[in-house]
Design a protein around this motif. Structure first.
Motif, PDB file in Angstrom:
ATOM      1  N   CYS A  68       0.850  -1.183   0.000  1.00  0.00           N
ATOM      2  CA  CYS A  68       0.000   0.000   0.000  1.00  0.00           C
ATOM      3  C   CYS A  68       0.890   1.238   0.000  1.00  0.00           C
ATOM      4  O   CYS A  68       2.069   1.179   0.362  1.00  0.00           O
ATOM      5  CB  CYS A  68      -0.946  -0.006   1.199  1.00  0.00           C
ATOM      6  SG  CYS A  68      -0.074  -0.083   2.794  1.00  0.00           S
ATOM      7  N   CYS A 236      -7.554  -1.872 -10.191  1.00  0.00           N
ATOM      8  CA  CYS A 236      -8.632  -1.767  -9.197  1.00  0.00           C
ATOM      9  C   CYS A 236      -9.946  -1.387  -9.873  1.00  0.00           C
ATOM     10  O   CYS A 236     -11.018  -1.909  -9.527  1.00  0.00           O
ATOM     11  CB  CYS A 236      -8.262  -0.763  -8.138  1.00  0.00           C
ATOM     12  SG  CYS A 236      -9.497  -0.509  -6.842  1.00  0.00           S
ATOM     13  N   CYS A 245     -13.361  -3.971  -5.344  1.00  0.00           N
ATOM     14  CA  CYS A 245     -12.166  -3.142  -5.074  1.00  0.00           C
ATOM     15  C   CYS A 245     -12.550  -1.676  -4.958  1.00  0.00           C
ATOM     16  O   CYS A 245     -13.393  -1.176  -5.696  1.00  0.00           O
ATOM     17  CB  CYS A 245     -11.144  -3.333  -6.186  1.00  0.00           C
ATOM     18  SG  CYS A 245      -9.631  -2.345  -5.929  1.00  0.00           S
ATOM     19  N   TYR A 249      -8.605   1.360  -0.743  1.00  0.00           N
ATOM     20  CA  TYR A 249      -7.919   0.208  -0.176  1.00  0.00           C
ATOM     21  C   TYR A 249      -6.410   0.239  -0.455  1.00  0.00           C
ATOM     22  O   TYR A 249      -5.646  -0.444   0.229  1.00  0.00           O
ATOM     23  CB  TYR A 249      -8.502  -1.095  -0.736  1.00  0.00           C
ATOM     24  CG  TYR A 249      -9.889  -1.407  -0.236  1.00  0.00           C
ATOM     25  CD1 TYR A 249     -10.435  -0.745   0.870  1.00  0.00           C
ATOM     26  CD2 TYR A 249     -10.670  -2.389  -0.866  1.00  0.00           C
ATOM     27  CE1 TYR A 249     -11.714  -1.047   1.318  1.00  0.00           C
ATOM     28  CE2 TYR A 249     -11.940  -2.689  -0.413  1.00  0.00           C
ATOM     29  CZ  TYR A 249     -12.449  -2.004   0.672  1.00  0.00           C
ATOM     30  OH  TYR A 249     -13.709  -2.302   1.130  1.00  0.00           O
ATOM     31  N   SER A 254      -6.183   2.670   5.096  1.00  0.00           N
ATOM     32  CA  SER A 254      -7.387   1.837   5.001  1.00  0.00           C
ATOM     33  C   SER A 254      -7.205   0.551   5.804  1.00  0.00           C
ATOM     34  O   SER A 254      -6.208  -0.171   5.640  1.00  0.00           O
ATOM     35  CB  SER A 254      -7.669   1.507   3.533  1.00  0.00           C
ATOM     36  OG  SER A 254      -8.811   0.693   3.425  1.00  0.00           O
ATOM     37  N   HIS A 259     -11.413  -4.555   3.865  1.00  0.00           N
ATOM     38  CA  HIS A 259     -10.088  -4.369   3.269  1.00  0.00           C
ATOM     39  C   HIS A 259      -9.273  -5.654   3.345  1.00  0.00           C
ATOM     40  O   HIS A 259      -8.620  -6.063   2.366  1.00  0.00           O
ATOM     41  CB  HIS A 259      -9.332  -3.236   3.989  1.00  0.00           C
ATOM     42  CG  HIS A 259      -7.894  -3.118   3.570  1.00  0.00           C
ATOM     43  ND1 HIS A 259      -6.877  -3.797   4.219  1.00  0.00           N
ATOM     44  CD2 HIS A 259      -7.293  -2.435   2.551  1.00  0.00           C
ATOM     45  CE1 HIS A 259      -5.721  -3.527   3.640  1.00  0.00           C
ATOM     46  NE2 HIS A 259      -5.950  -2.687   2.615  1.00  0.00           N
ATOM     47  N   TRP A 262     -10.595  -8.165   0.810  1.00  0.00           N
ATOM     48  CA  TRP A 262     -10.146  -7.815  -0.557  1.00  0.00           C
ATOM     49  C   TRP A 262      -8.655  -8.085  -0.741  1.00  0.00           C
ATOM     50  O   TRP A 262      -8.236  -8.592  -1.783  1.00  0.00           O
ATOM     51  CB  TRP A 262     -10.426  -6.333  -0.809  1.00  0.00           C
ATOM     52  CG  TRP A 262      -9.696  -5.800  -2.022  1.00  0.00           C
ATOM     53  CD1 TRP A 262     -10.091  -5.913  -3.310  1.00  0.00           C
ATOM     54  CD2 TRP A 262      -8.447  -5.107  -2.032  1.00  0.00           C
ATOM     55  NE1 TRP A 262      -9.165  -5.340  -4.144  1.00  0.00           N
ATOM     56  CE2 TRP A 262      -8.147  -4.830  -3.373  1.00  0.00           C
ATOM     57  CE3 TRP A 262      -7.580  -4.703  -1.035  1.00  0.00           C
ATOM     58  CZ2 TRP A 262      -6.998  -4.153  -3.743  1.00  0.00           C
ATOM     59  CZ3 TRP A 262      -6.440  -4.038  -1.416  1.00  0.00           C
ATOM     60  CH2 TRP A 262      -6.140  -3.759  -2.743  1.00  0.00           C
ATOM     61  N   TYR A 263      -7.852  -7.771   0.251  1.00  0.00           N
ATOM     62  CA  TYR A 263      -6.401  -7.905   0.134  1.00  0.00           C
ATOM     63  C   TYR A 263      -5.995  -9.368  -0.050  1.00  0.00           C
ATOM     64  O   TYR A 263      -5.042  -9.671  -0.781  1.00  0.00           O
ATOM     65  CB  TYR A 263      -5.730  -7.317   1.379  1.00  0.00           C
ATOM     66  CG  TYR A 263      -4.219  -7.328   1.326  1.00  0.00           C
ATOM     67  CD1 TYR A 263      -3.516  -6.361   0.615  1.00  0.00           C
ATOM     68  CD2 TYR A 263      -3.501  -8.319   1.997  1.00  0.00           C
ATOM     69  CE1 TYR A 263      -2.129  -6.387   0.565  1.00  0.00           C
ATOM     70  CE2 TYR A 263      -2.112  -8.348   1.955  1.00  0.00           C
ATOM     71  CZ  TYR A 263      -1.428  -7.375   1.235  1.00  0.00           C
ATOM     72  OH  TYR A 263      -0.058  -7.404   1.175  1.00  0.00           O
TER      73      TYR A 263
END
Length: 660
Positions: A68, A236, A245, A249, A254, A259, A262-263
Motif C-alpha cells: 500500500c 482496481c 475493489c 484500499y 485503510s 479491506h 479484498w487484500y
C-alpha cells in the motif's frame, strides 16, 4: 522623506550609516564586506534549500509488507525543520535587500557610480523588481501542507498529500533557481569569483552536477511511485466491475474487515509485477524490480542518486522508455540535461584545474624553448648548465609569479606598504641600514629590487663599472682584488648575510659634483653559494643622496667605514705595514746598540785580548752611525732574508665627500 543623515564612510566596506543608528535604519554598501559575506552565506543556504526540496519526493513510498502507499512521517519533521531554517534565511535576505543601496544608472558614466541611499527609493526599486520572485521562493508552502492543511482535511490519503507537496515543490523550485543565478552573478561581479581557489571551484562545479543528479533521481522516484500506483488504480477499476475493489484500499490508512478480505483475494499486485505482469513500466521497471519504492529513506536516496548520475553521464542512452508520453518527455529532458551538465562539469573542472598548473606549464614551455635555443646556438656544456641552474633557482624562488607586474598595477600607497612589509625586516638585518631612521628606510624599501644569483655567478668584475649596490640576505659571496692587476698582489674576503658590496657606487652618489660616468669596481665579486639579495641601482642611490641629507652625516660616515670591507682591508693593511715598520725600527735600534757596545772594546787579534776603547773614539763612531741612519730616513735599512714576504702597498679607498 526620511530625516536620517546619510554619509559615505572612507572605507568602502563599511556601513553607510553611523553605528549609533538602529539596525533597522542602516543602509549597506552593495559592494561592502558585510554584503559580500552575507551573499556567500545566502548562496550556500540557497544551495542547501535546492537540495532539501527534492527530498520531499522520497517521503511517499510503498509498504513492503502490505503493498500500500504510505508517507514516511519519521523524516517529515527533519525536512520541515531544515526547510523552515532555509526560509528564514530567505526572509532575512529580503529584509537586507530593502536596506541595501544601489548604484544610480545615470552615474555610471565614470568610475564606480553614485550610490542611492534613500530608503524609500530603494524600497520602490526592489518592489518593482525582484521582490515577487524572492517572496515566492521564501514562502513555506510544503510546511503548511504537511503540518497545517493536511491534518484538518477530510481526504488526507498519502496519494493526495504526495500530489499537493510535489506540485508545490515543483512550482517553488523555479523561483528558487531564478534567485540563485542572479546571486551567483552578483558575487562574481563584486569579488571576481565564486570559489577563491582552484580546488574549491572544481568542487563547486562537482556539487552542481551532483545536485542535478539528485533532482533527476528524486523526480524519477516520484514518477516511479506514481506509475506503480497508476497500475494499481487501473487494475482496481477493472476489479470494481464486480463491486469489490476500492481505490481507498490502496492506501495504508485503510483498514477493516472488507479491506482484509479484498487484500487476500485480489490479483492487482500480481498483474502489476514488473517481471511477470503485463503492464509496461518502462524507465521505472528497475524501481519496481529492485523494490526501491519500498526501501528505507537512505537506501532509496542513494539508489536514486546513482540513477541520476548514470543517466546524466550516459546522456540517457541506458534508459528504455515506454510509449507513455510523460515518460518520453522525461527521457528527452534527461538527455538534454546530461549533455549540458556533463559538458559544463568537464569544461569548468578542467578550467579550474588547469589554472593550478598554468604557471608550471608556462615554465615548462619556457624551459623547453631555452633548451632548443641553447642547442641551436651551440652553447658550451658548462654554460648550458649554468643557464639551467639559474632557471631552476628562479622558479623555486618565485614560482613563475611576476612580482613587479603585480606591484606596478597597485596604487602607490599600497605598493609602499607591501614593499615595507616584505623588505623592512630584512633590510634592518643589514648593519649599515640599521642606523638609519624610518623615513629613509621606507624610501629605500620602496626602491629595493630582489636579486637572485646562482653558484659561480660573477656579480661584477674588477675594473667594470658598478651599476648597483648589493645587500646580501642569504648566501655567500667572494670579494677579491688584485689592486688593478698589480703583480704579486691578491686579497680575498667572504661576504655573508648582512654584508654588502658595490660601495664605490655610494661614494659616487655622495659626490657633490655631477659625474655621469659610473665608478669602476675595485674588486671582483663572485657567488660561492646561491645568493638572495636586495639591490639598489645607481639612479636610486643618487636620488637618496639628493633628497635625504642625512646620508651626509658623520654618523653614517663612520658606520659606512666600519662595515665596508674595502675600508677594513685598507685599515688591516695599514696596521700590518705600520707594525712591520715598528718591528724594523726596534730591530735597527737593537743592532745599533749592540754595535756601539762592541766597538767600545778594541780586540787585539795577535794577542787574542780586547782593550777598552778610548771614550772619544766611541763617541765619534756613534755620531757617524747616527749620521748614516739619518741619511736613509731616520732608521737604518736592515737587510732581511730573501724569504721574508714584502707587504704590498694598498691604496686607501676614495673617501666619500660627506659635506652637503
Amino acid at each position: 522623506m526620511n530625516n536620517l543623515s546619510f554619509h559615505l564612510l572612507a572605507n568602502p566596506t563599511s556601513l553607510l550609516l553611523d553605528r549609533q543608528h538602529a539596525w533597522r535604519n542602516r543602509i549597506f554598501d552593495p559592494s561592502g564586506e558585510f554584503v559580500n559575506r552575507w551573499s556567500r552565506v545566502f548562496f550556500i543556504t540557497s544551495l542547501i534549500a535546492l537540495f532539501v526540496d527534492p527530498l520531499f519526493f522520497y517521503l511517499v513510498g510503498f509498504s513492503s509488507d502490505r503493498n500500500c502507499i504510505t508517507m514516511d512521517y519519521a523524516w517529515t519533521g527533519f525536512l520541515v525543520i531544515t526547510r523552515t531554517t532555509c526560509d528564514l534565511f530567505s526572509a532575512f535576505h529580503i529584509a537586507m535587500k530593502f536596506r541595501t543601496a544601489y548604484v544610480s544608472p545615470n552615474s555610471r558614466v565614470f568610475g564606480r557610480g553614485e550610490l542611492v541611499v534613500d530608503p524609500q527609493k530603494i524600497a520602490i526599486r526592489y518592489l518593482k523588481g525582484d521582490f515577487a520572485i524572492d517572496l515566492a521562493a521564501a514562502l513555506p508552502l510544503p510546511q503548511c501542507v504537511v503540518w497545517g492543511i493536511t491534518p484538518f482535511t477530510l481526504s488526507r490519503t498519502s496519494n493526495h498529500v504526495n500530489h499537493a507537496i510535489s506540485l508545490l515543490i515543483i512550482l517553488q523550485y523555479i523561483p528558487r533557481l531564478i534567485v540563485i543565478f542572479p546571486l551567483n552573478a552578483r558575487i562574481i561581479k563584486n569579488t571576481g569569483v565564486v570559489a577563491k581557489t582552484a580546488w574549491t571551484g572544481a568542487a563547486y562545479n562537482l556539487i552542481l552536477y551532483l545536485l542535478a543528479s539528485h533532482v533527476i533521481g528524486a523526480v524519477w522516484h516520484l514518477m516511479a511511485v506514481e506509475r506503480i500506483f497508476s497500475c494499481w488504480r487501473e487494475e482496481c477499476r477493472a476489479e470494481r466491475g464486480g463491486g469489490f475493489c476500492r481505490v481507498s484500499y490502496l492506501d495504508c490508512w485503510s483498514t477493516g474487515y472488507d479491506h482484509d478480505l479484498w487484500y487476500n483475494s485480489t490479483q492487482i499486485f500480481s498483474k502489476c509485477d514488473g517481471k511477470n505482469g503485463t503492464f509496461d513500466f518502462g524507465l521505472f521497471a528497475d524501481a519496481l524490480n529492485d523494490e526501491v519504492t519500498s526501501a528505507g529513506f537512505i537506501e532509496k536516496y542513494f539508489y536514486c542518486l546513482w540513477f541520476g548520475m548514470k543517466s546524466l553521464s550516459s546522456y540517457g542512452q541506458s534508459m528504455e522508455a515506454s510509449d507513455y508520453i510523460v515518460e518520453t518527455v522525461f527521457s528527452i529532458l534527461i538527455c538534454l540535461m546530461g549533455l549540458v551538465f556533463f559538458s559544463l562539469l568537464i569544461g569548468n573542472v578542467q578550467t579550474y584545474l588547469q589554472s593550478t598548473t598554468a604557471r608550471l606549464e608556462e615554465w615548462r614551455v619556457k624551459r623547453r624553448d631555452t633548451e632548443e635555443w641553447m642547442r641551436h646556438r651551440q652553447l658550451p656544456l658548462n654554460l648550458q648548465e649554468r643557464v639551467r641552474t639559474f632557471v631552476q633557482h628562479n622558479w623555486l624562488s618565485t614560482r613563475g609569479v611576476r612580482e613587479k607586474d603585480i606591484l606596478l598595477a597597485l596604487p602607490l600607497d599600497i605598493r609602499r606598504e607591501i614593499q615595507k612589509h616584505l623588505c623592512l625586516g630584512l633590510v634592518r638585518r643589514v648593519p649599515f641600514f640599521s642606523q638609519m631612521d624610518d623615513q629613509l628606510l621606507d624610501a629605500i624599501c620602496e626602491r629595493l629590487n630582489s636579486s637572485l644569483s646562482t653558484k659561480g655567478t660573477y656579480i661584477v668584475r674588477e675594473g667594470d663599472p658598478v651599476n648597483e649596490m648589493l645587500f646580501i640576505i642569504r648566501g655567500q659571496l667572494e670579494s677579491s682584488t688584485t689592486d688593478g692587476g698589480r703583480s704579486g698582489f691578491y686579497n680575498s674576503i667572504t661576504l655573508k648575510s648582512g654584508d654588502f658590496c658595490g660601495e664605490e657606487l655610494l661614494t659616487w652618489a655622495l659626490m657633490t659634483s655631477t659625474n655621469l660616468n659610473r665608478p669602476a669596481s675595485t674588486r671582483t665579486v663572485r657567488s660561492l653559494t646561491p645568493v638572495e639579495a636586495f639591490s639598489l641601482g645607481a639612479d636610486d642611490l643618487k636620488f637618496f643622496a639628493t633628497q635625504f641629507k642625512r646620508l651626509h652625516s658623520k654618523k653614517l660616515q663612520h658606520v659606512f667605514r666600519y662595515y665596508s670591507h674595502q675600508w677594513r682591508t685598507w685599515a688591516a693593511c695599514i696596521l700590518r705595514a705600520a707594525w712591520r715598520r715598528h718591528r724594523r725600527r726596534i730591530l735597527a735600534e737593537e743592532l745599533m746598540h749592540q754595535e756601539s757596545i762592541s766597538s767600545y772594546y778594541d780586540y787585539d787579534e795577535e794577542s787574542g785580548t780586547s782593550t777598552e776603547m778610548n771614550p772619544l773614539t766611541a763617541t765619534l763612531l756613534a755620531s757617524k752611525f747616527a749620521k748614516h741612519t739619518k741619511k736613509v730616513g731616520g732608521v737604518q735599512k736592515v737587510k732581511f732574508m730573501e724569504s721574508d714576504e714584502q707587504m704590498p702597498k694598498l691604496f686607501k679607498p676614495d673617501e666619500p665627500n660627506f659635506q652637503g
